[in-house]
Structure formats: structure tokens, C-alpha cells
Design an enzyme around this catalytic site. Sequence first.
Site, PDB file in Angstrom:
ATOM      1  N   THR A 181       0.860  -1.188   0.000  1.00 13.48           N
ATOM      2  CA  THR A 181       0.000   0.000   0.000  1.00 13.48           C
ATOM      3  C   THR A 181       0.894   1.235   0.000  1.00 13.48           C
ATOM      4  O   THR A 181       2.059   1.152   0.393  1.00 13.48           O
ATOM      5  CB  THR A 181      -0.884   0.047   1.254  1.00 13.48           C
ATOM      6  OG1 THR A 181       0.004   0.105   2.384  1.00 13.48           O
ATOM      7  CG2 THR A 181      -1.760  -1.176   1.377  1.00 13.48           C
ATOM      8  N   GLU A 323      -5.674  -3.018  -1.715  1.00 16.39           N
ATOM      9  CA  GLU A 323      -6.279  -4.088  -0.909  1.00 16.39           C
ATOM     10  C   GLU A 323      -7.402  -4.813  -1.646  1.00 16.39           C
ATOM     11  O   GLU A 323      -7.873  -5.849  -1.188  1.00 16.39           O
ATOM     12  CB  GLU A 323      -6.860  -3.493   0.390  1.00 16.39           C
ATOM     13  CG  GLU A 323      -5.814  -3.074   1.417  1.00 16.39           C
ATOM     14  CD  GLU A 323      -5.394  -1.611   1.268  1.00 16.39           C
ATOM     15  OE1 GLU A 323      -5.528  -1.057   0.157  1.00 16.39           O
ATOM     16  OE2 GLU A 323      -4.939  -1.026   2.270  1.00 16.39           O
ATOM     17  N   LYS A 431     -13.209  19.435   9.040  1.00 21.48           N
ATOM     18  CA  LYS A 431     -14.232  19.678  10.063  1.00 21.48           C
ATOM     19  C   LYS A 431     -14.273  21.157  10.399  1.00 21.48           C
ATOM     20  O   LYS A 431     -13.351  21.691  11.000  1.00 21.48           O
ATOM     21  CB  LYS A 431     -13.955  18.846  11.312  1.00 21.48           C
ATOM     22  CG  LYS A 431     -15.145  18.830  12.246  1.00 21.48           C
ATOM     23  CD  LYS A 431     -15.270  17.518  12.976  1.00 21.48           C
ATOM     24  CE  LYS A 431     -16.674  17.347  13.506  1.00 21.48           C
ATOM     25  NZ  LYS A 431     -16.811  16.206  14.380  1.00 21.48           N
ATOM     26  N   TRP A 436     -18.918  18.537   8.852  1.00 19.31           N
ATOM     27  CA  TRP A 436     -17.949  17.939   7.936  1.00 19.31           C
ATOM     28  C   TRP A 436     -18.086  18.532   6.540  1.00 19.31           C
ATOM     29  O   TRP A 436     -19.179  18.745   6.038  1.00 19.31           O
ATOM     30  CB  TRP A 436     -18.171  16.425   7.831  1.00 19.31           C
ATOM     31  CG  TRP A 436     -17.844  15.686   9.092  1.00 19.31           C
ATOM     32  CD1 TRP A 436     -18.718  15.128   9.966  1.00 19.31           C
ATOM     33  CD2 TRP A 436     -16.543  15.431   9.619  1.00 19.31           C
ATOM     34  NE1 TRP A 436     -18.044  14.539  11.014  1.00 19.31           N
ATOM     35  CE2 TRP A 436     -16.707  14.719  10.818  1.00 19.31           C
ATOM     36  CE3 TRP A 436     -15.245  15.755   9.200  1.00 19.31           C
ATOM     37  CZ2 TRP A 436     -15.622  14.295  11.603  1.00 19.31           C
ATOM     38  CZ3 TRP A 436     -14.181  15.329   9.975  1.00 19.31           C
ATOM     39  CH2 TRP A 436     -14.370  14.622  11.160  1.00 19.31           C
TER      40      TRP A 436
HETATM   41  P1  AMP Z   1      -4.244   2.744  -3.843  1.00 14.45           P
HETATM   42  O1  AMP Z   1      -4.344   1.603  -2.919  1.00 14.45           O
HETATM   43  O2  AMP Z   1      -2.924   3.445  -3.796  1.00 14.45           O
HETATM   44  O3  AMP Z   1      -4.615   2.352  -5.238  1.00 14.45           O
HETATM   45  O4  AMP Z   1      -5.287   3.860  -3.371  1.00 14.45           O
HETATM   46  C1  AMP Z   1      -6.642   3.554  -3.164  1.00 14.45           C
HETATM   47  C2  AMP Z   1      -7.435   4.812  -2.933  1.00 14.45           C
HETATM   48  O5  AMP Z   1      -7.486   5.614  -4.118  1.00 14.45           O
HETATM   49  C3  AMP Z   1      -8.886   4.552  -2.614  1.00 14.45           C
HETATM   50  O6  AMP Z   1      -9.067   4.214  -1.258  1.00 14.45           O
HETATM   51  C4  AMP Z   1      -9.533   5.892  -2.974  1.00 14.45           C
HETATM   52  O7  AMP Z   1      -9.405   6.828  -1.930  1.00 14.45           O
HETATM   53  C5  AMP Z   1      -8.712   6.347  -4.154  1.00 14.45           C
HETATM   54  N1  AMP Z   1      -9.434   6.048  -5.403  1.00 14.45           N
HETATM   55  C6  AMP Z   1      -9.289   4.993  -6.219  1.00 14.45           C
HETATM   56  N2  AMP Z   1     -10.115   5.074  -7.287  1.00 14.45           N
HETATM   57  C7  AMP Z   1     -10.816   6.223  -7.150  1.00 14.45           C
HETATM   58  C8  AMP Z   1     -11.836   6.890  -7.910  1.00 14.45           C
HETATM   59  N3  AMP Z   1     -12.294   6.409  -9.065  1.00 14.45           N
HETATM   60  N4  AMP Z   1     -12.318   8.050  -7.415  1.00 14.45           N
HETATM   61  C9  AMP Z   1     -11.865   8.576  -6.261  1.00 14.45           C
HETATM   62  N5  AMP Z   1     -10.903   8.004  -5.514  1.00 14.45           N
HETATM   63  C10 AMP Z   1     -10.383   6.843  -5.941  1.00 14.45           C
END
Ligand code: AMP
Length: 531
Positions: A181, A323, A431, A436
Site C-alpha cells: 500500500t 487491498e 471539520k 464535515w
Molecule cells: P491505492 O491503494 O494506492 O490504489 O489507493 C486507493 C485509494 O485511491 C482509494 O481508497 C480511494 O481513496 C482512491 N481512489 C481509487 N479510485 C478512485 C476513484 N475512481 N475516485 C476517487 N478516488 C479513488
Amino acid sequence: MFESTMMDIPLTIEMILDRARSTAADVEVVSRLPDRQLHKTTYGAIAERTERLARALIDAGIKPRDRVATLMWNHSQHLECYLGIPLAGAVIHTLNLRLHPDEIAYIAADAQDRFLIVDDVLLPLFEAFRGKHHFEKVIVVGTAKPLPPDAIPYEDFLERGNPQITLPKIQENDPLGCCYTSGTTGRPKGVVYSHRSTILHSLVTALPDCLDLSQDDCLLAVVPMFHVNAWGLPYTSVLVGARQVLPGPFLDAPSLLDLMEAEKVTVAAGVPTIWLGIREELDARPRNLNARMVVGGAAAPEQLIRDFDRMGLQLIQAWGMTETSPVGLVSRLSPAARNLPLDEQYKLRAKQGRPAPLVQIRVCNEKGEVPADGKTSGEVQIRGPWITRGYTSGVVDQRWTADGYFKTGDVANRDALGYIQLTDRTADLIKSGGEWIASQTLENVIMGHPAVREAAVIGVPHPKWSERPLAVVVLKPGAKASSDELKEHMAPHFAKFQLPDAFVFVDAIPRTSAGKFKKTELRQEYRNWSW
Ligand code: AMP
């Protein structure tokens, strides 16, 4: 006893390779090399080399479940690693080349990577962290000279793949790949995909109502193969027999558009940043394109979807995480949605979408599942065969509910048609005076202003309200807009207290290794802002 009479065949990488050897053997894979030349091969040839790679790894001492790291751009040898390392029973661990060398070393050490397969053009990066984690063997793709001491060229290594070496029997729940991650909160954590999860994810994402990939397609994966398995697209493409174009190190808009045109790409996939650049390039120099573009990793602003429609490019938003393998939500219009007025359709396409088959997704707040009113927000929770149930190396985390859902940390609402709209990351919510404010929703509207290239909104400490929103804005080249104009543009969409109190205009917004806004850095930069 009355039992199923079906064969019990494990879902493994072998099945994907079978397709490469048989139905898709003559399908092309085009890679752009670091010298910009195009290299063309076929799935048939890749399958043969994949087997040699697997046998060579076993010959060199790799045992089932051992980790073999890759540090590479998108090209056919990386695809061989995607297939060949798991075929040897080992686990492919794709290292993210955009991270700081110390962080790469930390991740390689944490995963106990034994071997490294690295692009010659990335050897300087490898030199920056090689002292911090010992790889027993370093295999170099490309022809650059001289090689580091003890390194071996990839082509020589493949020669060791003697057909007499037996490949291990793989079970479907064996580990296949590993990604870390991004670690925006705490240290990066490892997620391990299985053969089964990978096959199921590939099958489902290929469906027409998901990413809709078939043998008629030519896919350009701009999303790097070192980021969440390039959304599984390299596997999905082999499974369905789609042609693949792999862009190598050049991800600038003109280079990508040249490839799309020359190779007749029908589907491209990448983060919004890439498409923002492409939109600008197409505004300046229109081209004749007809393709679908999958966008994920961060929110796709509605205006981007509208602009691309005019340019013959259909933007499809998907949502996922490391994940979640990653695909969880896909925003395709349902038959009911297609009957709505056009403006409503665009609103839906700008949402993150509806759950892919086989995954269960719910949005919950402290009272339970939120009503399907498109307003009430809660956290997205997800469960399914390609969603992780934990992290590697015994990391204990409180992110799973008692009934097995993964708590994503993404804040969203759900509407009556079942579309989920992300409004923020829990960590990015602002906040203000006890209320929010969702920063992503503000960003999307600011990015709908014709003068704005991109915008990030952060919460900044405020003496009276505890936090207030501040918008950091990048204007399009040559475009002008004042704070008042932007505020006016936003006013119809928000309550007054939700509007940013200040707009700062900058040349660029800092980004994470995956091209998303790095809000931690922005918050740090503006923490002493005087209101
Ligand atoms: P990663 O594990 O680095 O791919 O990051 C995942 C995070 O990217 C998710 O929990 C979201 O917050 C963000 N994310 C992924 N796809 C989108 C999307 N289409 N729109 C908004 N946020 C996204």
C-alpha cells in the site's frame, strides 16, 4: 449423498498461460523501448519465454512462495515476469520505482525479496538502494553496459530454463503476487494476491458491464505495472486475447497519443492526471480518436468526462485499492440510467459506480447502512474473493468488521440506482465548526471551471472554526480566473459554509507515486496559513 459431478480444477496462472499458448498465440504485444523503438512479439512467444523464465528461476534456487521483485516499466518482459514468476510457484513483488530509494529498500526487505529483475535504465535507482537490501541475484533486462558486479542479463538467465526442470504443482489459494500500500498513514503494508483471486478478478473485470475487454480490443495500459498489477489488465488481456500496447517509460501526452493512433488502441487505462494532460494536448492539437478510457485511482471530474465525449473518447470511471486487487466499483450506465436526462447521466458517470459482480459493497455510518438517498454519507466497506483479509508480516490492523468486510477509509453516499459516490478519504475530510466538509466534491466542481487544470482542497487550522477549506488551484496554460470567479462558479452547488475561504494559485500540485494529489504535503505547507 448427492454431490457435484464437476471436475475440481484449481484456478491458477496456468489457465491464463494456456490461452496465451492456444487461442491467443498469434496476438501481438507491442512494447515501446527506452530508445523509443517499438518491439513486437506475440502471446505465443511470450508463453514460451515465460516457461523458460519459470524453469530458470527454479534452477537458480527459487522455491515455492519465495518473492522475486521486479523494478520495471511496462513492457513485454515485465509481462513475462507477471506470468513466469507465479508459474515457478513464486510470488511476483512489483516494486514501485517512483518511491524514495529508502522506501523501496524497506519494502523489499519487509517482503524478503530474494531476486530482483530490473530494467537497465533503472540501474541508477537500484544503485541508490542496493546497499540497504541484499538481493541474492540481480537479473537485468536490456542491453546497457556495463552491468553491476554479479548481475546477469535477462536473456542469458532465460537460457538456464531447461525443459527438463519440473514446474511445481500450484494450488489455487497459493500466493501469486504482492503489492505494498502507498503508506500515506504509517509504513507501507503488503497485500498478497492468490492465483484464484487473480483469475476471478480477471474474469469479472473483462465483463461487458465492467471494463469490457475482449479479443477485439487493443489495450494501452498507461497505469504502471508496478501499481496494483496495472489493475490486473495484463492478466485480463491475455485471458481474453486482447492485443496489448505497453508504453515503457514515456508517459507524456503526445507520446501516448502517438501510440494510441499508430497502434489503433481501443481501450486505455490510467489515473486522472494522465487524462488531464491528454485533454490539454487534444485541445491544442485535435486528433481522430475512438477509444474507451478507464480512469481510476482518483476521482475523474465530470467536466473531463464531458470534454472527452466531444473528442470521441469515452471515459469509464472505476474505483479500487491495493487491498481490493483493485477493481471494486465501475461506473457504467445501467438501462434505467440511460433513460435519464443527459446532465443526470454525466452526474452518474462521475460517481465511482456500482459494485462489480462477486463483490459486496455497503456504505455504513454509526447507525448502520446509510439510506439510498445519494446524500447521507458513511464509510465504504467491501468483501469478496479478491479483497484482502489482512496484511503481510503480521501487521495487525483494525480494518475488518466482525462479518468480514474491509473498511476502506473512503467516505461515500449511495443513490437509489445503487451508484456509490466517493466524497472523500476519512483522513481528508474537513471539520469546520463541527460540520464535515468533503474535499473531493469541492475539487470536482472547481475542476469543472473552464480555466482550471486541477484543484486540491485541504482543511487548514482556523482559530474560530477549527478548520476551514483552502483550495490550491492550477490554471490551464494562458487561462485566467480570480478567487471570486471560482467562488461564484461553486456557489450554486454548495452551502455557503462549505465554500473554500481562500484560493491559492500554484504551478503544480504535489503528487504521490501513483499520481494522486499528495494532500499530506499540502496540509504541511499551508498549516500556518493566516486567514
Ligand atoms: P491505492 O491503494 O494506492 O490504489 O489507493 C486507493 C485509494 O485511491 C482509494 O481508497 C480511494 O481513496 C482512491 N481512489 C481509487 N479510485 C478512485 C476513484 N475512481 N475516485 C476517487 N478516488 C479513488
